[in-house]
Design an enzyme around this catalytic site. Structure first.
Site, PDB file in Angstrom:
ATOM      1  N   ARG A  18       0.867  -1.183   0.000  1.00 28.07           N
ATOM      2  CA  ARG A  18       0.000   0.000   0.000  1.00 28.07           C
ATOM      3  C   ARG A  18       0.900   1.229   0.000  1.00 28.07           C
ATOM      4  O   ARG A  18       1.594   1.517   0.980  1.00 28.07           O
ATOM      5  CB  ARG A  18      -0.886  -0.023   1.248  1.00 28.07           C
ATOM      6  CG  ARG A  18      -1.756   1.214   1.433  1.00 28.07           C
ATOM      7  CD  ARG A  18      -2.812   1.300   0.376  1.00 28.07           C
ATOM      8  NE  ARG A  18      -3.823   2.297   0.723  1.00 28.07           N
ATOM      9  CZ  ARG A  18      -4.482   3.051  -0.165  1.00 28.07           C
ATOM     10  NH1 ARG A  18      -4.202   2.917  -1.457  1.00 28.07           N
ATOM     11  NH2 ARG A  18      -5.404   3.905   0.230  1.00 28.07           N
ATOM     12  N   GLY A  19       0.919   1.953  -1.123  1.00 33.09           N
ATOM     13  CA  GLY A  19       1.873   3.031  -1.307  1.00 33.09           C
ATOM     14  C   GLY A  19       1.814   4.112  -0.246  1.00 33.09           C
ATOM     15  O   GLY A  19       2.846   4.589   0.230  1.00 33.09           O
ATOM     16  N   GLU A  20       0.611   4.489   0.143  1.00 37.68           N
ATOM     17  CA  GLU A  20       0.491   5.566   1.124  1.00 37.68           C
ATOM     18  C   GLU A  20       1.114   5.184   2.462  1.00 37.68           C
ATOM     19  O   GLU A  20       1.595   6.057   3.194  1.00 37.68           O
ATOM     20  CB  GLU A  20      -0.994   5.918   1.327  1.00 37.68           C
ATOM     21  CG  GLU A  20      -1.651   6.512   0.090  1.00 37.68           C
ATOM     22  CD  GLU A  20      -3.143   6.760   0.316  1.00 37.68           C
ATOM     23  OE1 GLU A  20      -3.591   6.582   1.481  1.00 37.68           O
ATOM     24  OE2 GLU A  20      -3.849   7.101  -0.644  1.00 37.68           O
ATOM     25  N   ASP A  21       1.109   3.883   2.789  1.00 36.20           N
ATOM     26  CA  ASP A  21       1.625   3.435   4.087  1.00 36.20           C
ATOM     27  C   ASP A  21       3.144   3.241   4.085  1.00 36.20           C
ATOM     28  O   ASP A  21       3.833   3.593   5.052  1.00 36.20           O
ATOM     29  CB  ASP A  21       0.973   2.110   4.501  1.00 36.20           C
ATOM     30  CG  ASP A  21      -0.496   2.272   4.837  1.00 36.20           C
ATOM     31  OD1 ASP A  21      -0.951   3.422   4.932  1.00 36.20           O
ATOM     32  OD2 ASP A  21      -1.178   1.239   4.993  1.00 36.20           O
ATOM     33  N   THR A  22       3.672   2.658   3.014  1.00 40.63           N
ATOM     34  CA  THR A  22       5.058   2.156   3.109  1.00 40.63           C
ATOM     35  C   THR A  22       5.977   2.565   1.961  1.00 40.63           C
ATOM     36  O   THR A  22       7.158   2.218   1.968  1.00 40.63           O
ATOM     37  CB  THR A  22       5.060   0.605   3.172  1.00 40.63           C
ATOM     38  OG1 THR A  22       4.550   0.101   1.927  1.00 40.63           O
ATOM     39  CG2 THR A  22       4.216   0.100   4.329  1.00 40.63           C
ATOM     40  N   ARG A  23       5.453   3.289   0.952  1.00 42.01           N
ATOM     41  CA  ARG A  23       6.286   3.570  -0.220  1.00 42.01           C
ATOM     42  C   ARG A  23       7.588   4.276   0.157  1.00 42.01           C
ATOM     43  O   ARG A  23       8.668   3.928  -0.335  1.00 42.01           O
ATOM     44  CB  ARG A  23       5.525   4.426  -1.235  1.00 42.01           C
ATOM     45  CG  ARG A  23       6.344   4.719  -2.495  1.00 42.01           C
ATOM     46  CD  ARG A  23       5.629   5.710  -3.414  1.00 42.01           C
ATOM     47  NE  ARG A  23       4.303   5.272  -3.778  1.00 42.01           N
ATOM     48  CZ  ARG A  23       4.044   4.397  -4.759  1.00 42.01           C
ATOM     49  NH1 ARG A  23       5.051   3.884  -5.429  1.00 42.01           N
ATOM     50  NH2 ARG A  23       2.810   4.049  -5.031  1.00 42.01           N
ATOM     51  N   GLU A  84      -4.471  -7.845  -6.087  1.00 47.88           N
ATOM     52  CA  GLU A  84      -3.123  -8.402  -6.233  1.00 47.88           C
ATOM     53  C   GLU A  84      -2.956  -9.664  -5.394  1.00 47.88           C
ATOM     54  O   GLU A  84      -2.372 -10.664  -5.830  1.00 47.88           O
ATOM     55  CB  GLU A  84      -2.073  -7.356  -5.828  1.00 47.88           C
ATOM     56  CG  GLU A  84      -1.884  -6.246  -6.844  1.00 47.88           C
ATOM     57  CD  GLU A  84      -0.895  -5.200  -6.360  1.00 47.88           C
ATOM     58  OE1 GLU A  84      -0.254  -5.422  -5.307  1.00 47.88           O
ATOM     59  OE2 GLU A  84      -0.756  -4.159  -7.030  1.00 47.88           O
TER      60      GLU A  84
END
Length: 965
Positions: A18-23, A84
């Protein structure tokens, strides 16, 4: 999808997050760490997505060997992330994709059950898709399944986990299948041995000659099982590394660093080993040559936990004994089909030879004898060379060992002391296939200590003691020994040992021998004629071994000489001269030094001109010379060989070979030869009887009376002999075998071919490993056929007989074989079929009880002179086929194999196999159940009128189960 295709993937790893959390934090660090390890990783850099995951993402997931799912607090709020996961799990199911979950600041149980803050994120998504319950259910199932997989929490752990899974399940299985041949089954055997429950650290030795594949198998085993241990280390090439300055210290440092996963491991040995004492470790010490190497590297196994495992590869079995290794796995040569495949991969870059190169490849197989090193070296050497070059190279190999092979094999030779080297060279040049006792006596007479010397050669895999106590040496090792001798001098006359007929012919023809020559072994059948100079041997004062023989069936003496200068034989200890051309032996041939004297098919009339020689000849006499009858020097000692007083030898002779002499009877004093084990009286046409004192020879193992056409009876007390291995009565006029033969318990082999006056045999039960009775009257065997084959309780009689033999404890007979004229299988055989194959059904506990003791088998074997060369011989075998509930390797067990000769009419082959304790253990371990038996003849007989026409089997039971027969 099989693991062999997974390493064709475009990506090693696909990362779902999840990009917002861990990118910008965890995922970016994970991606950087993977990249530093050269792990090809796909990560989605798009910040904006559509309603469905893109086709490029789907393709990326399918093109990855491993998928890593980074579960974070907001992961479940994204439908694309959940899609995914669904796709990833589909690839796991369909393509065996590896899936590794990482839980970043969330609890795995919250992900599984959609609870906590993770559940809150999913609830928000659920509100948006409340009308699509099917989709929601699919996501919930996917989250539960993915969150239940083994996890990796930290970045370093994740990297190590990914690397390990890539290595173990993606790349290594395919590499092994493509590069390693004949290794898989050996690895499974070693795995089984290492799995043994032990209260102490379990150490396993892998032992064999250089180049046999010890390191390859050890490495394959290590690669396969090292993941089951907390720490592991493969210390390669200990021998070579330990020679370097500070080499042993470096090896210890490497060992501790690998096991403790600490490059800057402390030099405090005690502290490090205390840390190891709490770990389960796997260590491989490769190519160890002496105990001190292990002692310097690890000190003691007491540091390690009982669940740890140690593997040591070595050429020296004594190293393993010194280290207290409980189990030693002996590396055998590759089987033919594996050897051919390995060679072809290097010579032709495929699994089989090119068309037109099959015969050349077969010659290489014969030369290499299944040694992987030789197969690889020769394959690379011959790659893309023309046929003419192949032929020339193969011919050259018959004389000169390839340098790369020589270099590896010679390491074992270099580790020997001078005496051991001399014994090794003697075996390589002269004693291959000889009785080990003779070899020991020869070297003992040479002032050596052969017991320890031969023991060392066995321990270092340079020789082996095979069946019938014969010395065996691998062909490549024999070539090594001979190459070492060749390198002594370019001039054969200056070498210590001569064996090649061309070199010997040159030295003897041109009289170029020197004091360097210590032994000559000459096959006279290889030359047309050789005229010897009378003083040829005077130039060889150190000559101790002289063997002139003929490998031809119709051999003759090719060495012509009118007389010999005597001074050349003073040191000779071994003299064999086929067709010796003179009337007497050289006068200075010292009987006190002789270990063996053989002069077969010669016209010798007297041994020496001096009686002093007779009292000390102490080992073996082979006096197969037609005229040695009355011309003896001392009538008080030896008036004639008609009254064989054996040169006053008393109890020292172990072999007495009198084949073809004119003796009429043996003296009663033969009982004084307490050590006599082999008595050859074959073709003694005048021999009429044997003395009863013969039966007092408790060491007699072979009594060969073949061709004694005037011999009509045997001593009645024949059964007092201990355990004859061979009793050969072929072509005699014996009319009956004494009943006392039953007292022998077991006859190793009874040969009665062409004994056409034989009227009867003792009634059973008596056991023989083999009975060959071609061209014997059928009525001679009625006692066997009627009592042993037709009486129903014979199975019990045989079982009782076997029990008696086993209780004596001095001889092991697990199988027997009789050949009789006949074309019918006895009626009492419960299972009978036309042809060579029988199927049967047995209960699951067939091998788990003690009721069945063995199997009796029978087969009618036929030949036709229209299709089979009358001079041929064949291999006849009986195989038990079993089905198993465990994967224990091959399911065919060859219980019996024997050589059979062409016979004119149908013959009954009757035999038995008695199961031993090891059989039962092996069958029980794999839950074996018999399902069929097959009889084979090799080479195969293509016509229907030849081969196995009928067959039958019958079980041998204890008395309690006789009702089931």
């Amino acid at each position: 999808m099989a693991s062999s295709s997974r390493n064709n993937k475009k990506y090693d790893v696909f990362v779902s997050f999840r990009g917002e959390d861990t990118r910008d934090n965890f995922t970016s660090h994970l991606y950087s760490a993977l990249s530093r390890q050269n792990i090809q990783t796909f990560i989605d850099d798009q910040l904006n997505r559509g309603d469905e995951i893109s086709e490029s993402l789907v393709n990326a997931i399918e093109a990855s060997a491993i998928s890593v799912i980074v579960f974070s607090e907001g992961y479940a709020s994204s439908r694309w992330c959940l899609d995914e996961v669904v796709k990833i799990l589909k690839c796991k199911k369909e393509y065996a994709q590896i899936v590794i979950p990482i839980f970043y600041r969330v609890d795995p149980s919250d992900v599984r059950n959609q609870t906590g803050s993770f559940g809150d994120s999913f609830s928000k998504l659920e509100q948006r898709f409340k009308e699509n319950s099917k989709k929601l259910l699919t996501w919930r199932k996917a989250l539960k399944e993915a969150a239940s997989l083994p996890e990796s929490e930290l970045i370093n752990e994740a990297i190590n986990h990914i690397l390990k899974r890539l290595l173990d399940q993606v790349f290594r299985p395919n590499d092994n299948k493509n590069q390693l041949v004949g290794v898989e089954s050996r690895v499974e055997e070693i795995e089984s041995l290492l799995g043994v429950q032990s209260k102490d650290v379990y150490a396993l030795g892998i032992w064999g000659i250089g180049g046999i594949g010890k390191t390859t198998v050890a490495r394959a085993t290590f690669d396969k099982i090292s993941s089951d241990f907390e720490g592991s280390c493969f210390l390669e090439n200990v021998r070579e590394e330990s020679k370097k300055p500070g080499g042993l210290a470096c090896l210890r440092q490497k060992l501790l660093s690998n096991l403790l996963k600490d490059k800057n491991v402390s030099l405090d040995i005690g502290l490090n080993f205390r840390r190891l004492s709490r770990m389960k470790v796997l260590i491989v010490f490769d190519d160890v040559t002496c105990f001190s190497q292990l002692e310097s590297i690890i000190g003691s196994l007491d540091w390690l936990t009982p669940v740890s495992r140690i593997i040591i590869t070595t050429r020296n079995k004594q190293v393993l004994r010194n280290w207290g290794v409980r189990k030693i796995y002996e590396m055998e040569a590759l089987e033919y089909h594996h050897a051919l495949e390995l060679f072809s991969r290097h010579a032709f870059k495929q699994n089989r030879p090119d068309v037109g190169y099959e015969k050349f490849s077969s010659k290489v197989m014969k030369y290499a004898q299944g040694v992987p090193l030789a197969l690889k070296v020769l394959g690379c050497f011959l790659y893309e060379r023309e046929k003419e070059v192949w032929e020339s190279a193969i011919n050259k190999l018959q004389r000169i060992l390839h340098p790369s092979i020589l270099e590896v094999l010679k390491l074992s030779y270099d580790s020997l002391d001078d005496e051991e080297k001399s014994i090794f060279l003697d075996v390589a040049c002269f004693f291959q296939g000889e009785d080990v006792n003779l070899v020991m006596k020869f070297h003992n007479a040479s002032g050596f200590y052969p017991e320890i010397g031969i023991s060392v050669l066995v321990d270092k895999s340079l020789i082996a003691i095979g069946s019938y106590n014969k010395i065996r040496m691998h062909d490549l090792l024999q070539e090594l020994g001979r190459e070492i001798v060749r390198q002594e001098s370019i001039n054969p006359g200056n070498r210590s040992r001569l064996w090649h007929h061309e070199d010997i012919y040159e030295v003897l023809t041109y009289n170029t021998g020197t004091e360097k020559i210590e032994g000559i072994c000459f096959d006279m059948s290889k030359v047309k004629e050789l005229r010897l100079n009378p003083n040829t041997f005077t130039q060889m004062p150190k000559l101790i071994f002289l063997k002139f023989y003929s490998s031809s069936v119709n051999g003759e003496n090719k060495c012509k000489i009118s007389y010999l200068q005597d001074s050349g034989f003073a040191e000779v200890k071994y003299l064999h001269w086929y067709g010796y051309p003179l009337k007497s032996l050289p006068s200075n041939l010292g009987a006190e030094k002789l270990v063996l004297l053989e002069v077969p098919d010669s016209d010798i009339e007297r041994l020496w001109d001096c009686v002093k020689h007779y009292s000390k000849l102490n080992q073996i006499i082979h006096a197969a010379c037609n005229k040695l009858i009355a011309k003896t020097p001392n009538p008080t000692l030896m008036p004639s060989l008609n009254k064989l007083v054996i040169l006053n030898l008393r109890g020292n002779i172990s072999w007495l070979l009198l084949r073809g002499t004119a003796i009429k009877e043996l003296p009663s004093s033969i009982e004084l030869l307490h050590r006599l084990g082999y008595l050859d009286l074959s073709d003694c046409k005048r021999l009429k009887c044997l003395p009863s004192s013969l039966c007092k020879l408790k060491s007699l193992g072979v009594l060969d009376l073949h061709g004694c056409s005037n011999l009509q009876r045997l001593p009645e007390c024949l059964g007092q002999l201990s355990l004859p291995i061979l009793l050969n009565l072929a072509k005699t006029n014996i009319e009956r075998i004494p009943e006392s033969i039953i007292e022998l318990f077991v006859l190793g082999y009874l040969v009665l071919n062409y004994s056409e006056r034989l009227q009867s045999l003792p009634k059973p039960p008596f056991l023989a490993r083999g009975l060959d009775a071609d061209h014997c009257p059928l009525q001679s065997f009625l006692g066997i056929v009627e009592d042993a084959l037709r009486i129903q309780h014979m199975g019990h009689e045989l079982a009782v007989r076997w029990k008696e033999i086993r209780e004596k404890g001095d001889f092991s007979m697990d199988k027997g074989h009789i050949v009789l004229p006949g074309n019918e299988i006895p009626k009492w055989f419960k299972f009978q079929r036309v042809g060579s194959f029988i199927t049967w059904e047995m209960p699951p506990d067939f091998f788990n009880n003690s009721i069945v003791q063995g199997i009796v088998f029978s087969a009618i074997l036929a030949f036709s002179d229209r299709h089979v060369d009358c001079g041929r011989w064949f291999s006849f075998s009986f195989e038990l086929k079993v089905k198993t509930t465990k994967d224990c390797g091959p399911h065919d067990t060859r219980l019996f194999q024997s050589r059979v000769n062409y016979v004119e009419s149908d013959h009954l082959h009757l035999g038995y196999y008695l199961f031993c304790e090891e059989d039962f253990k092996g069958f029980w371990k794999c839950n074996c159940i018999p399902e069929a038996v097959q009889f084979n003849v090799f080479p195969p007989l293509e016509c229907q009128c030849c081969g196995v026409k009928k067959c039958g089997i019958h079980l041998l039971h204890t008395r309690d189960s006789m009702n089931s027969m």
